[in-house]
Design an enzyme around this catalytic site. Sequence first.
Site, PDB file in Angstrom:
ATOM      1  N   GLU A 180      76.702 -84.854  13.811  1.00 20.88           N
ATOM      2  CA  GLU A 180      77.799 -84.497  12.849  1.00 20.88           C
ATOM      3  C   GLU A 180      77.811 -83.284  12.071  1.00 20.88           C
ATOM      4  O   GLU A 180      76.679 -83.405  11.294  1.00 20.88           O
ATOM      5  CB  GLU A 180      78.151 -85.612  11.963  1.00 20.88           C
ATOM      6  N   ASP A 237      81.504 -88.397  -1.241  1.00 19.25           N
ATOM      7  CA  ASP A 237      79.732 -88.001  -0.998  1.00 19.25           C
ATOM      8  C   ASP A 237      79.163 -88.148  -2.420  1.00 19.25           C
ATOM      9  O   ASP A 237      79.601 -87.781  -3.453  1.00 19.25           O
ATOM     10  CB  ASP A 237      79.620 -86.458  -0.322  1.00 19.25           C
TER      11      ASP A 237
END
Lengths: 393, 259
Positions: free
Chosen positions: B46, B57
């Site tokens: 990824e 995040d």
Amino acid sequence: MKYQVDEKGYYGEFGGAWIPEMMYTNIEELKNRYLEIIGSEEFKSEFDQLLKDYVGRPSPLYFAGRLSEHYGTKIYLKREDLNHTGSHKLNNTIGQILLAEKLGKKRIIAETGAGQHGVATATVCALKGLQCVVYMGALDVSRQAPNVKKMKMLGAEVVPVHSGNKTLKDATNEAMRDWINNPEDTHYIIGSVVGPHPYPDMVARFQSVISKEMKSQLLEQTGSELPTRVLACVGGGSNAAGAFYHFLDDEQVELIGVEAAGKGVDTEETAATLTVGSPGVLHAAKTMLMQNADGQITEPYSISAGLDYPGIGPLHAHLHKTGRAKFLAATDEEVLQSVLLLTQKEGIIPALESAHALAALDKIKMKPDDVNVINLSGSGNKDMETYLNYFGY
Amino acid sequence: MNRINKLFETKKQNILSVYFTAGFPNLNDTVEIIQELEKNGVDLIEIGIPFSDPTADGPTIQKSSETALKNGMNLNLLFEQLKDIRKSVNIPLILMGYINPVYQYGIDRFCEKCAEIGIDGTILPDLPLDEFESHYKAFYDKNNLHNILLITPQTSEARIRQIDEISGGFIYMVSSASTTGAGKKVEDFHQDYFERIQNMQLKNPRLIGFGISDRATFGNACKYANGAIIGSAFVNAVSSSTDLKTGIKVFVENIIQPD
Ligand SMILES: Cc1ncc(COP(=O)(O)O)c(C=O)c1O
């Protein structure tokens, strides 16, 4: 109904709920229940009672005689600065804390820039005995020390945010992260008409009491509930949304939002999103944003921490696009002159944010019989240090 | 056939997917990181497109994104770096990021570019299911791309079924209610959630991600899914290693080498 949100959470092409799956359950719960809860008789009576006895509503609509004379027109000030905690922000936090209670939430989180929304959130959490965590950019923590102390005294935990430029945008990111990490017992009280659907609509409804009162006060004082125009400052856009709300379908009423030009809309140091921005997705809404060609959000600047935001509520992006409202921008310099003018003409020291709306009076044509209503969203108490430094008293 | 589907057809267990932020630690590390990951046995990669406001995040990927942007990474440059990647790399490649940079690039152009380079899918956490279905899916289908959707411990069974229906590559199972970040232990994960999903007999394979950081958490996740995804722990590893090649080798070996 033309300017109301649709069932997917859009105002025209703007809005929606661009949330990561981790927030889906909470947003879905809010979306499915907010209308039923805030429409219930029980909620309405609690909300109205608190607005009256705790916030001190209705806020006066004051005919500013000497300011009117100065501009050769009629100017009325909607005195949101006289609300408990000194701004319109409490209207929204009262509504949301009642909603959070009905949803059975035990913990409240919020973001704040100038600290006004943080104080308004800490206040209602004290009122209801709920745990309160306020995220605030580390730069704002140092710029707005008195409000930080107030929040702490009210029992809130203030978490300084060190990411990004350490201001409102970063505080909002961190509050969203907190919600992702605490999906069960927490309600996020967003402070403006921004974020994913249903927040923009929900916050606008809670703030709409401003224009509802304006109508009846105008009828009483001028014989007509419709003014010529309504002016309000726009950061995220909650006080403007509240001031415009009940006039949206009265198309003959001119609506003017005033953004922060900072050092000028042609400089890098500005927060005039509608002037310099373009459509994009931030904080889970599609709206107008300040960004570079790669879609990275750029840092806004304004002397007023409450307008220092690179986005704008989707309702305003839509009002701008359709032309229903006009949006102007006022520079720091113009705003400070307007602060002094109001202070010395009327004996009212306005918040820096609110003074942006006042500064627009120099930018528009007004006739002597025009009825201009300015939403004075907050008091200048929090800005005294800036004023004293600038004016040198 | 899309490389993601091919992978899950040939390998059913212990699939290791690794995330890294493009442009971190250095602007031009992208291709080398991909090649080294493949060489050391990683099954799927990824590639993170950095964004200024990564709300899903934790601190590690926030910092790597910030550094990558400071280094000058952007989507145009990333595509430029990847233009010959299929000459040297065979495993599936996924772009992971936030919707706004993709939206500015233009979704039709973006999907075409991905197909041209040989990208197999995307993970865009803030592109919700209904928006994807009504405005994006057609472009994905046209370019043989998969958009990988997330489920969490809070996702209802009905919604998981809906996500399974529309998904084509695999389902990304978020390990627990959290933002990305390393440092979780096996005890922190809800085995009952892992079991519940395992028993649903979904048509798509599943990878578990968020908080998977070492051999123990990887091994545990693999008991309940086809494999797992490691992000922050790898970003930490490359940021602290002086030699990229050795750093990557040691990191991957520690995760997958038999005892
Ligand atoms: C007094 C005052 N007015 C306006 C604003 C800007 O917010 P909004 O645009 O949501 O009304 C703030 C924000 O802190 C404020 O404190």
